[in-house]
Design a protein around this motif. Structure first.
Motif, PDB file in Angstrom:
ATOM      1  N   ASN A 208     135.851  14.756  17.277  1.00  0.00           N
ATOM      2  CA  ASN A 208     134.878  13.773  17.753  1.00  0.00           C
ATOM      3  C   ASN A 208     135.467  12.454  18.225  1.00  0.00           C
ATOM      4  O   ASN A 208     134.757  11.585  18.678  1.00  0.00           O
ATOM      5  CB  ASN A 208     133.881  13.509  16.625  1.00  0.00           C
ATOM      6  CG  ASN A 208     134.598  13.372  15.304  1.00  0.00           C
ATOM      7  OD1 ASN A 208     135.526  12.584  15.172  1.00  0.00           O
ATOM      8  ND2 ASN A 208     134.188  14.153  14.315  1.00  0.00           N
TER       9      ASN A 208
ATOM     10  N   CYS B 129     141.949  16.555  13.134  1.00  0.00           N
ATOM     11  CA  CYS B 129     140.912  15.649  13.614  1.00  0.00           C
ATOM     12  C   CYS B 129     141.397  14.219  13.478  1.00  0.00           C
ATOM     13  O   CYS B 129     141.157  13.390  14.344  1.00  0.00           O
ATOM     14  CB  CYS B 129     139.626  15.839  12.829  1.00  0.00           C
ATOM     15  SG  CYS B 129     138.399  14.605  13.224  1.00  0.00           S
TER      16      CYS B 129
ATOM     17  N   HIS C  90     130.857   9.965   9.756  1.00  0.00           N
ATOM     18  CA  HIS C  90     130.174  11.147  10.275  1.00  0.00           C
ATOM     19  C   HIS C  90     129.123  11.725   9.339  1.00  0.00           C
ATOM     20  O   HIS C  90     128.653  12.852   9.530  1.00  0.00           O
ATOM     21  CB  HIS C  90     131.186  12.208  10.709  1.00  0.00           C
ATOM     22  CG  HIS C  90     131.902  11.770  11.940  1.00  0.00           C
ATOM     23  ND1 HIS C  90     133.141  11.199  11.897  1.00  0.00           N
ATOM     24  CD2 HIS C  90     131.510  11.743  13.237  1.00  0.00           C
ATOM     25  CE1 HIS C  90     133.505  10.855  13.121  1.00  0.00           C
ATOM     26  NE2 HIS C  90     132.532  11.160  13.954  1.00  0.00           N
TER      27      HIS C  90
ATOM     28  N   CYS D 185     140.104  18.487   7.135  1.00  0.00           N
ATOM     29  CA  CYS D 185     139.931  17.665   8.336  1.00  0.00           C
ATOM     30  C   CYS D 185     141.082  17.874   9.316  1.00  0.00           C
ATOM     31  O   CYS D 185     140.908  17.773  10.526  1.00  0.00           O
ATOM     32  CB  CYS D 185     139.857  16.196   7.960  1.00  0.00           C
ATOM     33  SG  CYS D 185     138.399  15.792   6.993  1.00  0.00           S
TER      34      CYS D 185
ATOM     35  N   CYS E  69     134.479  18.228  11.483  1.00  0.00           N
ATOM     36  CA  CYS E  69     133.085  18.288  11.042  1.00  0.00           C
ATOM     37  C   CYS E  69     132.128  18.416  12.220  1.00  0.00           C
ATOM     38  O   CYS E  69     130.945  18.677  12.031  1.00  0.00           O
ATOM     39  CB  CYS E  69     132.732  17.073  10.189  1.00  0.00           C
ATOM     40  SG  CYS E  69     133.012  15.504  11.011  1.00  0.00           S
TER      41      CYS E  69
HETATM   42  S1  SF4 Z   1     138.349  13.224   9.501  1.00  0.00           S
HETATM   43 FE1  SF4 Z   1     137.412  14.342  11.157  1.00  0.00          FE
HETATM   44  S2  SF4 Z   1     136.690  16.204  10.223  1.00  0.00           S
HETATM   45 FE2  SF4 Z   1     137.109  14.801   8.576  1.00  0.00          FE
HETATM   46  S3  SF4 Z   1     135.140  13.827   8.180  1.00  0.00           S
HETATM   47 FE3  SF4 Z   1     136.263  12.502   9.595  1.00  0.00          FE
HETATM   48  S4  SF4 Z   1     135.624  13.117  11.598  1.00  0.00           S
HETATM   49 FE4  SF4 Z   1     135.020  14.746  10.201  1.00  0.00          FE
END
Ligand code: SF4
Lengths: 203, 467
Positions: free
Chosen positions: B428, B409, B131, B406, B346
């Motif tokens: 996401n 997620c 990401h 995080c 994120c």
């Molecule tokens: S774990 Fe989720 S919040 Fe953390 S960087 Fe990856 S997609 Fe983004």
């Protein structure tokens, strides 16, 4: 990096498109700080039922695919997270080559950095391999990076394309860092001519 | 000279070496590091007796596997604790600035980069996390890399890269009522599919994109990877410059920097390999129904029937997804009951996301059948939200208010779904097991998540009067 010339072995099927790296190696195993030992956890949520017993329904668990060196699968393999633990787990499990109609970018890159060969074939060619795998218990193939040929019992053969630079790196086991550092003078020149905001100010 | 795109300008400005038939050597201006994808890279450096070439361009934080409960307590999971400690040790050994659990600047790596002004227009920025595309919202070339590449950047401050293709996505017109940045990007992924952007860098343009705030632009660029793209970017403009002015690591001579950044926008007539046009007027709030982000539809529709898909792969995927998600074709989406709601990640854990969700829940109660939590993206976001009293609004309505990370997620820390639980999430990825083995995820915007928490099922937010 381990060099790669060819692999000869049993072919295992994974008949799913869009297999993501979360499936290849689930997050609970990413806490390890080693590069090795991830094979046990490959496709963990699919391979195992509660309490670490193998799920007999999951195709890869079938006796006939034990010790497979080649995995054949469907489109967009390795999508999602950038975790390099995915190729580590595939290799640690015993795979040296993955065949699919397409791969996700970061995964594709990560494979080459670890001596795992991702091969793109057409949907039709992949289908033929799937059929052969299912018809012939213990079906084996040879994937030869030098000749860029895949050969199987019964006279089946396919050519495949690989980026020439990556092919050379794999055949020789070259590591990228060593290659880049051969041009360290160019890096230094670049640094001396580039200006702020390259450098964070309050650091 | 031939007119150039934003991407081409940045690419060219960072070429250290070009050789026909080989990937180019690209200089990297910012390298962000986190605990999960870096330990093996640092170990590699040690084994080869190499140093970090530019510790001054390298910044680290811990976000993936840390608990979001009380920071005063030690991390209970010994393997997670070891990984966090390893990052601390590595940063100390190699002289890298670390925003650790006690730092007021700790947070999800893609939230803190922009917040601290480390992410700037025209830079190349990488991180061992897919990401990283988020940072492209500032007109930077930003993409995720694997651990071998993390090691490569640490050792050389460069990467070997093949030049990607370019894809222009132009979104024009006024955003309809109830349509958030998240809905724009989910619609795009629904249209191009999870591999539609493969091998490409996407540039988002058009009036609708221009009108987005910086935080909304980050949401859009963040999920470029879900469309298979390497990176997403948006040309910098006054919105970008205003956001960056006064940030901790922003350039000292800011106005001079701005003058340079203004040159970055693509030249008129610059060509892209592909172009997609989208009319914002046709957009609606989106929800995913399947197990990849491309399996998405409008909130006012029904669960599709696999037979509707012509492509055999898509059909097979849909069948499997519906089985995993325990959903029947033809069910109206708004009839789907939920057990958990997660506002964070994120994609949607910044201040504006929290404001929009908080405004909605104010004076309402979370449904008794729902467990809901808010996880701010960073300590700065948390601090600011608390200053505005948002945490009170969330708490009073029945949400858990957590420390930044995080979290659910990806559920590397203790925040996970139980098997069979259905979660409405602002994150996401809705992959099988992503939020916990057997867990079922529906991706939505923050306001849609807030509404689902209150009602106990998926809802079309357009039925409410939104402030
Ligand atoms: S774990 Fe989720 S919040 Fe953390 S960087 Fe990856 S997609 Fe983004």
């Amino acid at each position: 990096m381990e060099s790669f010339e060819k692999v000869h072995g049993v072919v295992a099927p994974l008949d799913l498109p869009n297999v993501d790296t979360d499936q290849i190696i689930p997050k609970q195993f990413l806490k390890r700080i080693e590069r090795t030992g991830f094979g046990r956890f490959l496709f963990y949520d699919w391979r195992f039922l509660e309490g670490d017993t193998l799920d007999p329904e999951f195709e890869l668990n079938e006796e006939r695919y034990h010790g497979a060196g080649i995995l054949v699968t469907r489109a967009n393999f390795g999508c999602g997270s950038s975790r390099e633990h995915a190729p580590w787990a595939l290799m640690d499990y015993g795979f040296r080559c993955i065949i699919a109609p397409s791969f996700a970018d970061i995964f594709f890159n990560n494979c080459f950095k670890n001596g795992l060969l991702p091969v793109r074939l057409s949907e039709e060619q992949v289908e033929v391999i799937f059929q052969r795998v299912r018809e012939t218990p213990g079906f084996q193939m040879t994937v030869d990076l030098r000749t860029q040929q895949i050969q199987a019992e019964g006279g089946m053969s396919f050519g495949f394309q690989v980026d020439p630079f990556r092919r050379r790196c794999l055949l020789n086991g070259w590591d990228d860092i060593g290659l880049t550092l051969r041009h360290e003078d160019l890096i230094s020149q670049f640094e001396s001519r580039s200006a702020p905001p390259l450098i964070p100010t309050s650091a | 000279m031939k007119p150039q795109t934003l991407f081409e300008k940045i690419w060219r400005a960072h070429l250290v070496r070009e050789e026909p038939g080989q990937p180019s050597t690209l200089y990297i201006d910012r390298h962000l590091v986190h605990e999960v994808t870096s330990p093996q890279a640092f170990e590699g450096l040690r084994l080869a007796e190499r140093k970090v070439r530019r510790p001054d361009l390298t910044f680290a934080t811990m976000d993936h596997n840390i608990p979001t409960t009380n920071r005063g307590l030690p991390i209970r999971d010994p393997i997670a604790a070891r990984q966090v400690r390893t990052l601390e040790d590595n940063c100390r050994e190699f002289g890298i600035e670390l925003f650790d659990l006690d730092s007021p600047f700790q947070g999800i790596v893609h939230v803190i980069g922009p917040e601290l002004g480390l992410t700037l227009p025209g830079l190349t920025l990488v991180c061992g996390d897919s990401h990283t595309s988020t940072h492209g919202a500032f007109g930077a070339l930003a993409f995720g890399i694997g651990t071998s590449e993390v090691e490569h950047v640490l050792a050389t401050q460069c990467l070997l890269q093949d030049k990607p293709r370019t894809l222009l996505i132009r979104v024009e017109g006024q955003r309809p009522y109830g349509v958030e940045a998240k809905d724009i990007i989910l619609s795009i992924i629904g249209r191009i599919g999870t591999s539609g952007g493969a091998g490409s860098v996407i540039e988002y343009a058009g009036r609708t994109i221009r009108d987005l705030t910086m935080e909304e632009r980050m949401t859009v660029c963040n999920m470029s990877i879900e469309g298979g793209a390497r990176a997403g970017m948006i040309a910098p403009d006054d919105t970008t410059f205003n956001y960056l002015r006064g940030r901790k690591y922003a350039p000292a001579d800011f106005e001079k920097a701005v003058a340079g950044w203004k040159e970055l926008a693509g030249d008129p007539g610059a060509e892209f390999d592909d172009t997609i046009h989208i009319e914002a007027a046709g957009l609606s709030p989106q929800v995913t129904w399947g197990t990849n982000p491309g399996q998405v539809t409008s909130i006012d529709s029904r669960i599709p029937h696999p037979a509707e898909f012509d492509d055999p792969n898509a059909r097979k995927s849909a069948e499997r997804a519906l089985e995993y998600m325990a959903l029947k074709p033809g069910t109206p989406l708004v009839d789907i009951a939920v057990d958990r709601v997660f506002i964070g990640s994120c994609t949607n854990s910044r201040l504006e996301d929290l404001r929009s969700a908080a405004r909605f829940v104010e004076g309402r109660r979370v449904s008794s059948s729902v467990q809901a939590m808010v996880v701010p993206g960073s300590q700065q976001v948390k601090w600011q939200a608390e200053k505005e009293g948002l945490h009170q609004l969330f708490r009073e309505s029945g949400f858990d208010w957590r420390e930044s990370g995080c979290s659910m997620c990806l559920g590397m820390n203790p925040d996970i779904l139980s098997p069979g639980q259905r979660c409405v999430s602002t994150s996401n990825r809705n992959f099988e097991g992503r939020q916990g083995k057997g867990g079922r995820t529906h991706l939505v915007s923050p306001i849609m998540a807030a509404a689902a928490a209150i009602e106990g099922h998926l809802v079309d937010v357009r039925q409410y009067e939104l402030a």
